[in-house]
Design an enzyme around this catalytic site. Sequence first.
Site, PDB file in Angstrom:
ATOM      1  N   ALA A  62       0.841  -1.198   0.000  1.00 47.03           N
ATOM      2  CA  ALA A  62       0.000   0.000   0.000  1.00 47.03           C
ATOM      3  C   ALA A  62       0.878   1.250   0.000  1.00 47.03           C
ATOM      4  CB  ALA A  62      -0.886  -0.008   1.229  1.00 47.03           C
ATOM      5  N   GLY A 103       0.631  -5.054   1.278  1.00 47.94           N
ATOM      6  CA  GLY A 103      -0.509  -5.203   0.380  1.00 47.94           C
ATOM      7  C   GLY A 103      -0.153  -5.922  -0.913  1.00 47.94           C
ATOM      8  N   GLU A 106      -0.439  -9.472  -0.209  1.00 48.50           N
ATOM      9  CA  GLU A 106      -1.877  -9.780  -0.116  1.00 48.50           C
ATOM     10  C   GLU A 106      -2.486  -9.879  -1.517  1.00 48.50           C
ATOM     11  OE1 GLU A 106      -2.468  -6.415   2.783  1.00 48.50           O
ATOM     12  OE2 GLU A 106      -3.718  -7.969   3.689  1.00 48.50           O
ATOM     13  N   GLU A 126       3.551  -4.909   7.895  1.00 44.44           N
ATOM     14  CA  GLU A 126       2.601  -3.926   8.436  1.00 44.44           C
ATOM     15  C   GLU A 126       2.750  -3.713   9.939  1.00 44.44           C
ATOM     16  OE1 GLU A 126       1.887  -6.232   6.240  1.00 44.44           O
ATOM     17  OE2 GLU A 126       0.412  -5.544   4.771  1.00 44.44           O
TER      18      GLU A 126
HETATM   19  N1  CAA Z   1       4.473   3.588   0.164  1.00 41.42           N
HETATM   20  C1  CAA Z   1       4.910   4.792  -0.256  1.00 41.42           C
HETATM   21  N2  CAA Z   1       6.201   5.066  -0.529  1.00 41.42           N
HETATM   22  C2  CAA Z   1       7.076   4.067  -0.363  1.00 41.42           C
HETATM   23  C3  CAA Z   1       6.694   2.793   0.091  1.00 41.42           C
HETATM   24  C4  CAA Z   1       5.318   2.564   0.343  1.00 41.42           C
HETATM   25  N3  CAA Z   1       4.856   1.373   0.741  1.00 41.42           N
HETATM   26  N4  CAA Z   1       7.802   2.017   0.167  1.00 41.42           N
HETATM   27  C5  CAA Z   1       8.837   2.780  -0.231  1.00 41.42           C
HETATM   28  N5  CAA Z   1       8.401   4.020  -0.546  1.00 41.42           N
HETATM   29  C6  CAA Z   1       9.194   5.126  -1.090  1.00 41.42           C
HETATM   30  C7  CAA Z   1      10.229   5.647  -0.101  1.00 41.42           C
HETATM   31  O1  CAA Z   1       9.685   6.619   0.728  1.00 41.42           O
HETATM   32  C8  CAA Z   1      11.261   6.223  -1.055  1.00 41.42           C
HETATM   33  O2  CAA Z   1      10.742   7.451  -1.510  1.00 41.42           O
HETATM   34  P1  CAA Z   1      11.718   8.685  -1.879  1.00 41.42           P
HETATM   35  O3  CAA Z   1      12.580   8.188  -2.978  1.00 41.42           O
HETATM   36  O4  CAA Z   1      10.788   9.770  -2.240  1.00 41.42           O
HETATM   37  O5  CAA Z   1      12.482   8.958  -0.620  1.00 41.42           O
HETATM   38  C9  CAA Z   1      11.236   5.266  -2.230  1.00 41.42           C
HETATM   39  O6  CAA Z   1       9.964   4.610  -2.156  1.00 41.42           O
HETATM   40  C10 CAA Z   1      12.320   4.217  -2.236  1.00 41.42           C
HETATM   41  O7  CAA Z   1      12.319   3.578  -0.963  1.00 41.42           O
HETATM   42  P2  CAA Z   1      13.677   3.238  -0.206  1.00 41.42           P
HETATM   43  O8  CAA Z   1      14.594   4.388  -0.262  1.00 41.42           O
HETATM   44  O9  CAA Z   1      13.303   2.682   1.115  1.00 41.42           O
HETATM   45  O10 CAA Z   1      14.261   2.093  -1.173  1.00 41.42           O
HETATM   46  P3  CAA Z   1      14.943   0.739  -0.795  1.00 41.42           P
HETATM   47  O11 CAA Z   1      15.269   0.106  -2.091  1.00 41.42           O
HETATM   48  O12 CAA Z   1      16.022   0.934   0.211  1.00 41.42           O
HETATM   49  O13 CAA Z   1      13.795  -0.129  -0.045  1.00 41.42           O
HETATM   50  C11 CAA Z   1      11.633  -1.132   0.260  1.00 41.42           C
HETATM   51  C12 CAA Z   1      12.625  -0.479  -0.739  1.00 41.42           C
HETATM   52  C13 CAA Z   1      12.229  -2.450   0.795  1.00 41.42           C
HETATM   53  C14 CAA Z   1      10.371  -1.403  -0.488  1.00 41.42           C
HETATM   54  C15 CAA Z   1      11.409  -0.196   1.461  1.00 41.42           C
HETATM   55  O14 CAA Z   1      11.114   1.103   0.973  1.00 41.42           O
HETATM   56  C16 CAA Z   1      10.279  -0.604   2.363  1.00 41.42           C
HETATM   57  O15 CAA Z   1      10.471  -1.422   3.241  1.00 41.42           O
HETATM   58  N6  CAA Z   1       9.073  -0.008   2.162  1.00 41.42           N
HETATM   59  C17 CAA Z   1       7.937  -0.214   3.039  1.00 41.42           C
HETATM   60  C18 CAA Z   1       7.211  -1.473   2.740  1.00 41.42           C
HETATM   61  C19 CAA Z   1       6.023  -1.618   3.643  1.00 41.42           C
HETATM   62  O16 CAA Z   1       6.059  -1.401   4.831  1.00 41.42           O
HETATM   63  N7  CAA Z   1       4.901  -2.032   3.044  1.00 41.42           N
HETATM   64  C20 CAA Z   1       3.671  -2.226   3.738  1.00 41.42           C
HETATM   65  C21 CAA Z   1       2.788  -1.070   3.482  1.00 41.42           C
HETATM   66  S1  CAA Z   1       1.341  -1.142   4.481  1.00 41.42           S
HETATM   67  C22 CAA Z   1       0.313  -2.154   3.619  1.00 41.42           C
HETATM   68  O17 CAA Z   1       0.636  -2.660   2.589  1.00 41.42           O
HETATM   69  C23 CAA Z   1      -1.004  -2.271   4.320  1.00 41.42           C
HETATM   70  C24 CAA Z   1      -1.990  -3.122   3.723  1.00 41.42           C
HETATM   71  O18 CAA Z   1      -2.183  -4.239   4.158  1.00 41.42           O
HETATM   72  C25 CAA Z   1      -2.896  -2.636   2.676  1.00 41.42           C
END
Ligand code: CAA
Length: 694
Positions: A62, A103, A106, A126
Amino acid sequence: MSVAITMRGDIGVLTLDSPPVNALGHALRRDLARCLEEAYARPELRALLLVSARAGIFSAGADIKEFDHAGPQLAPGLGELIDRIESGPLPVVALLDGVTLGGALELALGCHYRLVSPRASLGLPEIKLGLLPGAGGTQRLPRLVGARQAVEMVLGGEPVTGEAALRHKLADARVPQVDTLEQALAWMRNAPGGLAPRRVSSLPALAPQAVAEAAHEAAIRPVGSAPAREAALLCLVAAQGPYEAGRALEHDWFARLRDGPEARALRYAFFAERPRAPSGDASARRIDQVAVIGAGTMGTGIVICLAEAGLPVLWHDVDADCLAQGRARVRQHFDRQVSRKRLTPGHADQFASAVTTVGDMADIAQADLVIEAVFEDMEVKRGVFRQLDRILKPGAILGTNTSTLDVNRIAHATRRPPDVVGLHFFSPAPVMPLLEIVRGEATHADVVAAMQGLARRLRKIAVVAGVCDGFIGNRMWHQYLRQAALLVQEGAMPMEVDAALREWGFAMGPFQVADLAGLDVGYSIRQRQRSETPERPWPDWLDRVSESGRLGLKGGSGIHAYPDGGRQPQRDAEVEAMIAAASREAGASPRAIPAGEIVERCLHALIAEAARLLEEGIAASAADVDAVFLAGYGFPRWRGGPCYSADVSGLPAVVAALRRRAANEEPQFWQPAELLVRLARQGARLQDHGREAA
Ligand code: CAA
């Protein structure tokens, strides 16, 4: 369009392409829904393949940025979209060629088959955001992989590899890393028994008691927030019953948690710790060869970090025995990682062989970056820098690993101050995720940018700080510890102070941390501060404890006792007697101090100093300050950080409290920074300060 559809014979390929990480925001959901309906309307199609156009990432789940706005509510919702895929007329296969989180997993669970490549990494993080999987994950995952694995993934939040996903039946087949898309199409064409839609939500529910037993067996470190952990467990228990009821419960909890204070703070913390865009040109200085000077604890830890990141390291120490011992410790570290199954023997050999020890400093002449990690003493460090200046090629970056010393003075020991930068690694360097990059008054922007790039390679959270005593982290930490120590002088016992702050959420109490860091280290810093900043007095009792020969945890006794070589702090009668004597001499009349007062005063010290750091430009943004305290000092993530917590209390209330303190004690210290007063007056938030620049 963030989703494209292409026809490959009777298979429709849906490609997600929304930079940088295919977050499943409204636009992508809308485009995916449109492409799906278009595909379902094509009679020639027999199946669909869902893939990502982004290298190494299927999707990060998400869009977290949407959670504070109306985004997730905008139709189609993710859950709705997943249900449509699962119940749709065509079998859908997800090709998970890389990171698949939240997500996105999922979404894959709503597909009928999942293929993984060697670089696949599948997880439900999450819980780390104070949430639970809100698009059917708590109900589908356990039906597919069983209670034990579901509990580990949902409550632990850590991803599994593609191989583990296959073992747990989360994935159906592997595809090799070359020609992944073609391999996936071939698998679909040759799928054993054809490709009937297989619906995970229709699989049998878990057995009664399965989740309680699994939760009892799984040893998971608590992450995220307590409400999220409780809700996640409740939803997993609901997977022991009908799917629809479990889904409704999950939906409810997701919305409640998302809007709660813990999840808001954890989202803020997530973005506070993302890498900042470099302010200079990162490509200007390449770093292919690194050298490290010094084979003590810090030098050894830094060498390990560099080798693990695949960088070749030249390592020098004036003391050949010390260097040989360091080399042995590096090898032991990698061997331990192998025995803990965190590294393969092949990788351990590869990392260890990246390190070359050199007896003559002249042999590092061609290094692109040198990190000096010798004894924390200005004259010793300046001596090393004078030598480096003579030896190194032009354009090399000279980094000094220091936690408090003046980087400008070190830089001026050379004829090239623009090439000198501070690198404050935290101990133990291979474990601690924080790196403070200290920008001297002459440090070139491309040097700072190159260090931000290095931090990314080391997988560390980098924060840029200006030069001052302690930079961002230690400068705040000293004021926090000083107030904790003053509270003891006024009547609280060290164990009480530690307990109050741990209870509030800190990983450790301040005196536990001081014991862990070593009382000798703190003592020498305090002696300097006593003469340099007498308006911020330290109470005497802390020095007396050090002067009695107690070194902290490493010596078996410090502010606390650690009987029988244990790590658990215990009350120490001798220390309590020293405190009583020192307090009497200071004219203090001991009183009982409530836990709330202890916490508030220590927090106020952090906030007061943080505001000054921002005002002086030492820290560029409140998010930087918070990232330092979250990643380096065990501040509770679900409280966001010192600046964020000031906003939660309300800046006008914080300013009023600081002024009340200033009227009674240490006016220079407690008088709130002008910046804080202005933000409070404007109704602004501290957490937004410097955001545009970050
Ligand atoms: N939503 C929005 N922006 C996100 C994102 C997300 N889920 N994940 C990463 N980004 C953005 C970061 O903020 C960053 O943005 P900027 O370039 O503007 O700073 C960009 O994407 C790149 O991210 P990283 O610098 O962290 O890149 P990385 O290669 O080191 O890591 C990653 C990539 C492993 C995906 C890491 O960003 C990460 O762990 N992201 C979070 C994943 C997460 O927690 N997902 C669950 C979301 S909640 C959900 O999904 C709920 C549900 O059940 C519906």
